[in-house]
Design a protein around this motif. Structure first.
Motif, mmCIF file in Angstrom:
data_model
loop_
_atom_site.group_PDB
_atom_site.id
_atom_site.type_symbol
_atom_site.label_atom_id
_atom_site.label_comp_id
_atom_site.label_asym_id
_atom_site.label_seq_id
_atom_site.Cartn_x
_atom_site.Cartn_y
_atom_site.Cartn_z
ATOM 1 N N LEU A 57 0.796 -1.229 0.000
ATOM 2 C CA LEU A 57 0.000 0.000 0.000
ATOM 3 C C LEU A 57 0.827 1.276 0.000
ATOM 4 C CD1 LEU A 57 -2.561 -1.114 2.745
ATOM 5 C CD2 LEU A 57 -2.913 -1.159 0.267
ATOM 6 N N GLY A 58 2.106 1.146 0.251
ATOM 7 C CA GLY A 58 2.952 2.320 0.403
ATOM 8 C C GLY A 58 3.257 2.582 1.861
ATOM 9 N N ALA A 59 4.259 3.404 2.087
ATOM 10 C CA ALA A 59 4.728 3.669 3.444
ATOM 11 C C ALA A 59 3.646 4.319 4.297
ATOM 12 C CB ALA A 59 5.961 4.566 3.397
ATOM 13 N N LEU A 60 3.658 4.003 5.581
ATOM 14 C CA LEU A 60 2.714 4.609 6.506
ATOM 15 C C LEU A 60 3.025 6.089 6.698
ATOM 16 C CD1 LEU A 60 2.411 1.920 9.340
ATOM 17 C CD2 LEU A 60 0.841 2.337 7.442
ATOM 18 N N SER A 61 1.963 6.884 6.807
ATOM 19 C CA SER A 61 2.101 8.313 7.077
ATOM 20 C C SER A 61 2.156 8.595 8.572
ATOM 21 C CB SER A 61 0.931 9.076 6.466
ATOM 22 O OG SER A 61 0.765 8.764 5.096
ATOM 23 N N ALA A 62 1.509 7.763 9.364
ATOM 24 C CA ALA A 62 1.493 7.899 10.816
ATOM 25 C C ALA A 62 1.088 6.560 11.412
ATOM 26 C CB ALA A 62 0.536 9.002 11.265
ATOM 27 N N PHE A 63 1.456 6.357 12.678
ATOM 28 C CA PHE A 63 1.272 5.060 13.322
ATOM 29 C C PHE A 63 0.919 5.288 14.780
ATOM 30 C CE2 PHE A 63 3.170 1.401 15.625
ATOM 31 C CZ PHE A 63 2.509 0.360 14.995
ATOM 32 N N SER A 64 -0.030 4.501 15.291
ATOM 33 C CA SER A 64 -0.476 4.686 16.668
ATOM 34 C C SER A 64 -0.774 3.338 17.315
ATOM 35 C CB SER A 64 -1.729 5.570 16.700
ATOM 36 O OG SER A 64 -2.233 5.684 18.015
ATOM 37 N N ILE A 65 -0.566 3.289 18.623
ATOM 38 C CA ILE A 65 -0.853 2.084 19.406
ATOM 39 C C ILE A 65 -1.714 2.477 20.596
ATOM 40 C CG2 ILE A 65 0.093 0.128 20.679
ATOM 41 C CD1 ILE A 65 2.811 0.754 19.305
ATOM 42 N N GLY A 66 -2.818 1.771 20.783
ATOM 43 C CA GLY A 66 -3.600 1.857 22.016
ATOM 44 C C GLY A 66 -3.395 0.557 22.761
ATOM 45 N N SER A 67 -2.729 0.600 23.902
ATOM 46 C CA SER A 67 -2.263 -0.630 24.551
ATOM 47 C C SER A 67 -2.759 -0.772 25.980
ATOM 48 C CB SER A 67 -0.726 -0.643 24.562
ATOM 49 O OG SER A 67 -0.239 -1.791 25.240
ATOM 50 N N PHE A 68 -2.817 -2.054 26.408
ATOM 51 C CA PHE A 68 -2.984 -2.336 27.828
ATOM 52 C C PHE A 68 -1.765 -1.775 28.555
ATOM 53 C CE2 PHE A 68 -0.645 -6.016 26.239
ATOM 54 C CZ PHE A 68 0.264 -6.299 27.250
ATOM 55 N N GLY A 69 -1.876 -1.607 29.833
ATOM 56 C CA GLY A 69 -0.791 -0.975 30.568
ATOM 57 C C GLY A 69 -0.543 -1.635 31.912
ATOM 58 N N PRO A 70 0.043 -0.850 32.803
ATOM 59 C CA PRO A 70 0.365 0.567 32.722
ATOM 60 C C PRO A 70 1.435 0.861 31.662
ATOM 61 C CG PRO A 70 0.439 -0.219 35.003
ATOM 62 C CD PRO A 70 0.375 -1.421 34.128
ATOM 63 N N LEU A 71 1.418 2.098 31.164
ATOM 64 C CA LEU A 71 2.356 2.540 30.145
ATOM 65 C C LEU A 71 3.152 3.735 30.666
ATOM 66 C CD1 LEU A 71 -0.094 2.639 27.091
ATOM 67 C CD2 LEU A 71 1.512 0.795 27.639
ATOM 68 N N SER A 72 4.335 3.917 30.116
ATOM 69 C CA SER A 72 5.094 5.133 30.348
ATOM 70 C C SER A 72 4.847 6.058 29.165
ATOM 71 C CB SER A 72 6.592 4.837 30.484
ATOM 72 O OG SER A 72 7.308 6.040 30.648
ATOM 73 N N LEU A 73 4.098 7.148 29.396
ATOM 74 C CA LEU A 73 3.670 8.030 28.317
ATOM 75 C C LEU A 73 4.317 9.409 28.364
ATOM 76 C CD1 LEU A 73 -0.165 7.251 28.117
ATOM 77 C CD2 LEU A 73 1.714 6.262 26.787
ATOM 78 N N ALA A 293 -3.651 8.211 15.164
ATOM 79 C CA ALA A 293 -2.639 8.307 14.106
ATOM 80 C C ALA A 293 -2.963 9.463 13.166
ATOM 81 C CB ALA A 293 -2.554 6.993 13.333
ATOM 82 N N TYR A 294 -4.231 9.603 12.815
ATOM 83 C CA TYR A 294 -4.665 10.706 11.942
ATOM 84 C C TYR A 294 -4.337 12.053 12.591
ATOM 85 C CZ TYR A 294 -7.909 13.558 9.122
ATOM 86 O OH TYR A 294 -8.463 14.512 8.309
ATOM 87 N N ARG A 295 -4.627 12.164 13.879
ATOM 88 C CA ARG A 295 -4.366 13.425 14.589
ATOM 89 C C ARG A 295 -2.876 13.707 14.706
ATOM 90 N NH1 ARG A 295 -4.434 15.343 20.341
ATOM 91 N NH2 ARG A 295 -5.577 17.320 20.382
ATOM 92 N N THR A 296 -2.064 12.647 14.829
ATOM 93 C CA THR A 296 -0.618 12.825 14.884
ATOM 94 C C THR A 296 -0.095 13.459 13.600
ATOM 95 O OG1 THR A 296 -0.377 10.929 16.369
ATOM 96 C CG2 THR A 296 1.575 11.578 15.136
ATOM 97 N N MET A 297 -0.746 13.119 12.486
ATOM 98 C CA MET A 297 -0.313 13.628 11.182
ATOM 99 C C MET A 297 -0.936 14.984 10.855
ATOM 100 S SD MET A 297 1.685 12.610 8.764
ATOM 101 C CE MET A 297 2.114 13.203 7.125
ATOM 102 N N THR A 298 -2.205 15.190 11.212
ATOM 103 C CA THR A 298 -2.934 16.373 10.747
ATOM 104 C C THR A 298 -3.213 17.399 11.846
ATOM 105 O OG1 THR A 298 -5.115 15.419 11.185
ATOM 106 C CG2 THR A 298 -4.100 14.914 9.041
ATOM 107 N N ARG A 299 -3.018 17.034 13.121
ATOM 108 C CA ARG A 299 -3.311 17.880 14.278
ATOM 109 C C ARG A 299 -4.801 18.140 14.459
ATOM 110 N NH1 ARG A 299 1.030 16.524 16.817
ATOM 111 N NH2 ARG A 299 2.910 16.939 15.597
ATOM 112 N N GLN A 300 -5.624 17.261 13.929
ATOM 113 C CA GLN A 300 -7.061 17.381 14.158
ATOM 114 C C GLN A 300 -7.692 15.986 14.147
ATOM 115 O OE1 GLN A 300 -8.620 19.793 11.001
ATOM 116 N NE2 GLN A 300 -7.751 18.529 9.384
#
Length: 320
Positions: A57-73, A293-300
């Motif tokens: 499909l082509g290179a990713l423009s942005a990437f996001s993970i929603g994960s179980f935790g606890p996480l260091s954010l 991921a969309y918001r990471t790329m577009t800020r909205q």
């Protein structure tokens, strides 16, 4: 011509990873389900999926993970991107961001699974039109996602509201709780495994008139009272396997008693609207991760999207 966006996301759960690539409009282009086993196996399979997706499909423009935790954010923390003190065997100190940076060359975001589900509810479910609300899940654990001013709350790290201490419910003085860290914190007393440990059977098999449900409602109302007093959200959405339909009225009644008529704005709360079930469907977490991921790329936020349907994702089904 609008530059194509390719958004990659993972909903990382304790039993499965849902991986997907979508276009700018949230349409799923490829997807797969991976069993959560060891970090090497699970993350390796996820990386292989996104490598294949990039080839097709082509290179990713942005990437996001929603994960179980606890996480260091906190980006300035030495362990930023890590799953930290999780009870999930073998997953402590696994750095998700470091792993995927080896195979994904794109801006990345990481948040909790409950915050991503809250984003999904804001886009398509019971959080639509709201800027400040809480999303609570009551299942294997108890997690709380918090959206303030339309975005997931962040600070030194994500909240761990499932581990607050609450007064014991009447008739529940003897149960020690099952949290390996706190014993009788909220999660230790009221998550699904805690109910099974207390009553000897899975919660969903208990009859509707069993005292277990009044005890459970007392604890969840205590959580909701704490959220009401500290956050004053527009709504509290409660999901998860423990939340059978009759529980909502029990929690509403118990919460009304706990608020005790304090403050005019709280007296005016319509409990039927304030304590609500999720309505974005089982795909809310993955949809929220893609939206992040969309918001990471577009800020909205992608307010034009339609809801993502992941009901057909299987380990064998990778659709292009």
């Amino acid at each position: 011509m609008v530059e194509p966006l390719r958004l990659g996301a993972i909903e990382a759960g304790g039993t499965k990873f849902l991986c997907a690539v979508s276009d700018r409009d949230g349409t799923i282009l490829m997807q797969t389900r991976i069993a959560t086993t060891t970090p090497d196996e699970t993350l390796g399979a996820a990386s292989a999926f996104f490598t294949k997706a990039a080839e097709q499909l082509g290179a990713l423009s942005a990437f996001s993970i929603g994960s179980f935790g606890p996480l260091s954010l906190n980006p300035v923390a030495a362990d930023y991107g890590c799953i930290t003190s999780t009870p999930k065997a073998g997953w402590q100190d696994v750095n998700l961001l470091t792993h995927f940076r080896c195979t994904v060359d794109a801006p990345m975001a990481l948040d909790t699974d409950v915050n991503c589900a809250a984003v999904g509810e804001r886009l398509f479910g019971s959080g639509q039109g709201l800027d400040t609300f809480c999303y609570v899940t009551v299942g294997t654990g108890i997690g709380v996602g918090l959206l303030i001013n339309g975005a997931p709350h962040g600070g030194a790290n994500h909240p761990e509201t499932g581990h607050i201490k609450l007064p014991r419910a009447p008739g529940d003085d003897q149960f020690a709780g099952i949290c390996p860290y706190h014993g009788d914190c909220l999660e230790g007393l009221a998550c699904g495994p805690a109910m099974q440990a207390r009553w000897g059977v899975p919660a969903e098999t208990l009859p509707a008139d069993h005292q277990a449900w009044d005890i459970e409602a007392e604890y969840l109302a205590g959580l909701c009272a704490t959220l009401t007093y500290t956050v004053r959200p527009d709504r509290i959405i409660i999901g998860g396997g423990v939340m059978q339909p009759p529980m909502f009225d029990r929690v509403r009644r118990a919460l009304r008693e706990k608020l005790a008529g304090y403050d005019a704005s709280m007296r005016a709360i319509d409990m039927a609207d304030y304590i609500a079930a999720p309505t974005a469907g089982p795909s809310a977490g993955l949809t929220g991760a893609l939206a992040l991921a969309y918001r990471t790329m577009t800020r909205q936020w992608p307010m034009h999207w339609a809801i993502t349907d992941t009901s057909s994702i299987t380990a064998e089904a990778v659709h292009a």
